[in-house]
Design a protein around this motif. Structure first.
Motif, PDB file in Angstrom:
ATOM      1  N   SER A   1       0.854  -1.187   0.000  1.00  0.00           N
ATOM      2  CA  SER A   1       0.000   0.000   0.000  1.00  0.00           C
ATOM      3  C   SER A   1       0.886   1.231   0.000  1.00  0.00           C
ATOM      4  N   GLY A   2       0.258   2.377  -0.169  1.00  0.00           N
ATOM      5  CA  GLY A   2       0.999   3.626  -0.105  1.00  0.00           C
ATOM      6  C   GLY A   2       1.266   4.273  -1.446  1.00  0.00           C
ATOM      7  N   GLY A   3       0.934   3.577  -2.518  1.00  0.00           N
ATOM      8  CA  GLY A   3       1.146   4.173  -3.829  1.00  0.00           C
ATOM      9  C   GLY A   3       0.176   5.305  -4.097  1.00  0.00           C
ATOM     10  N   GLY A   4       0.429   6.017  -5.180  1.00  0.00           N
ATOM     11  CA  GLY A   4      -0.443   7.124  -5.540  1.00  0.00           C
ATOM     12  C   GLY A   4       0.163   7.992  -6.602  1.00  0.00           C
ATOM     13  N   LEU A   5      -0.429   9.160  -6.778  1.00  0.00           N
ATOM     14  CA  LEU A   5       0.029  10.135  -7.762  1.00  0.00           C
ATOM     15  C   LEU A   5       0.774  11.257  -7.033  1.00  0.00           C
ATOM     16  N   VAL A   6       1.959  11.560  -7.516  1.00  0.00           N
ATOM     17  CA  VAL A   6       2.772  12.602  -6.889  1.00  0.00           C
ATOM     18  C   VAL A   6       3.496  13.380  -7.984  1.00  0.00           C
ATOM     19  N   GLN A   7       3.781  14.631  -7.710  1.00  0.00           N
ATOM     20  CA  GLN A   7       4.534  15.435  -8.674  1.00  0.00           C
ATOM     21  C   GLN A   7       6.022  15.123  -8.592  1.00  0.00           C
ATOM     22  N   ALA A   8       6.705  15.353  -9.679  1.00  0.00           N
ATOM     23  CA  ALA A   8       8.151  15.164  -9.694  1.00  0.00           C
ATOM     24  C   ALA A   8       8.792  15.989  -8.575  1.00  0.00           C
ATOM     25  N   GLY A   9       9.742  15.365  -7.907  1.00  0.00           N
ATOM     26  CA  GLY A   9      10.397  15.997  -6.776  1.00  0.00           C
ATOM     27  C   GLY A   9       9.752  15.679  -5.443  1.00  0.00           C
ATOM     28  N   GLY A  10       8.582  15.072  -5.493  1.00  0.00           N
ATOM     29  CA  GLY A  10       7.859  14.741  -4.281  1.00  0.00           C
ATOM     30  C   GLY A  10       8.304  13.429  -3.661  1.00  0.00           C
ATOM     31  N   SER A  11       7.578  13.031  -2.619  1.00  0.00           N
ATOM     32  CA  SER A  11       7.916  11.830  -1.861  1.00  0.00           C
ATOM     33  C   SER A  11       6.685  10.958  -1.655  1.00  0.00           C
TER      34      SER A  11
ATOM     35  N   GLN B   1      10.806   4.255   1.499  1.00  0.00           N
ATOM     36  CA  GLN B   1      10.683   5.712   1.483  1.00  0.00           C
ATOM     37  C   GLN B   1      11.280   6.218   0.181  1.00  0.00           C
ATOM     38  N   MET B   2      10.464   6.875  -0.618  1.00  0.00           N
ATOM     39  CA  MET B   2      10.905   7.355  -1.924  1.00  0.00           C
ATOM     40  C   MET B   2      10.884   8.876  -1.925  1.00  0.00           C
ATOM     41  N   SER B   3      12.000   9.473  -2.249  1.00  0.00           N
ATOM     42  CA  SER B   3      12.122  10.927  -2.285  1.00  0.00           C
ATOM     43  C   SER B   3      12.676  11.350  -3.635  1.00  0.00           C
ATOM     44  N   SER B   4      12.574  12.646  -3.908  1.00  0.00           N
ATOM     45  CA  SER B   4      13.069  13.200  -5.183  1.00  0.00           C
ATOM     46  C   SER B   4      12.574  12.351  -6.354  1.00  0.00           C
ATOM     47  N   LEU B   5      11.307  12.077  -6.347  1.00  0.00           N
ATOM     48  CA  LEU B   5      10.747  11.187  -7.359  1.00  0.00           C
ATOM     49  C   LEU B   5      10.807  11.812  -8.745  1.00  0.00           C
ATOM     50  N   LYS B   6      11.006  10.943  -9.733  1.00  0.00           N
ATOM     51  CA  LYS B   6      11.113  11.347 -11.123  1.00  0.00           C
ATOM     52  C   LYS B   6      10.020  10.642 -11.931  1.00  0.00           C
ATOM     53  N   PRO B   7       9.633  11.198 -13.058  1.00  0.00           N
ATOM     54  CA  PRO B   7       8.627  10.523 -13.892  1.00  0.00           C
ATOM     55  C   PRO B   7       9.022   9.089 -14.252  1.00  0.00           C
ATOM     56  N   GLU B   8      10.312   8.843 -14.388  1.00  0.00           N
ATOM     57  CA  GLU B   8      10.752   7.485 -14.730  1.00  0.00           C
ATOM     58  C   GLU B   8      10.625   6.508 -13.574  1.00  0.00           C
TER      59      GLU B   8
END
Length: 124
Positions: A7-17, A82-89
């Motif tokens: 669980s925990g997935g979703g939609l986030v903007q680039a650079g988000g966590s 924990q995912m940070s600095s997320l990128k579209p890829e």
């Protein structure tokens, strides 16, 4: 037999966590190494990270090193990403997996049990 639920997935903007969760059934969670994999549309399953049975050893794919952190709470049968600095890829379905060993590797064949996946979408 181990059942895994992400669980925990979703939609986030680039650079988000985002923080992903993987909850395991059973009373032997602390005897399994655990891993995260992901699969983007039209692409093969890709290794993301692995953590040893007690959390003492971790390993990351180069593509996420320095941005993602894997951890686990054996008392609560839960693994985290924990995912940070997320990128579209980073957009993909993320799967957690359990290996019937104290340590595991980066191949899908190293793992014995899989969750159903959780979608992560990173918008640009």
């Amino acid at each position: 037999q181990v059942q895994l639920v992400e669980s925990g997935g979703g939609l986030v903007q680039a650079g988000g966590s985002l923080r992903l969760f993987c909850v395991a059934s059973g009373r032997t969670f602390n005897s399994y190494a655990m891993g995260w994999f992901r699969q983007a549309p039209g692409k093969d399953l890709e290794f993301v990270s692995v953590i040893s049975w007690n959390g003492g050893n971790t390993y990351y794919a180069d593509s996420v090193k320095g941005r993602f952190t894997i951890s686990r709470d054996n008392a609560n049968n839960t693994m985290y990403l924990q995912m940070s600095s997320l990128k579209p890829e980073d957009t993909a379905v993320y799967y957690c997996a359990a290996a019937r060993s104290l340590y595991s590797g980066s191949s899908r064949n190293d793992y014995d049990y899989w969750g159903q996946g959780t979608q992560v979408t990173v918008s640009s």
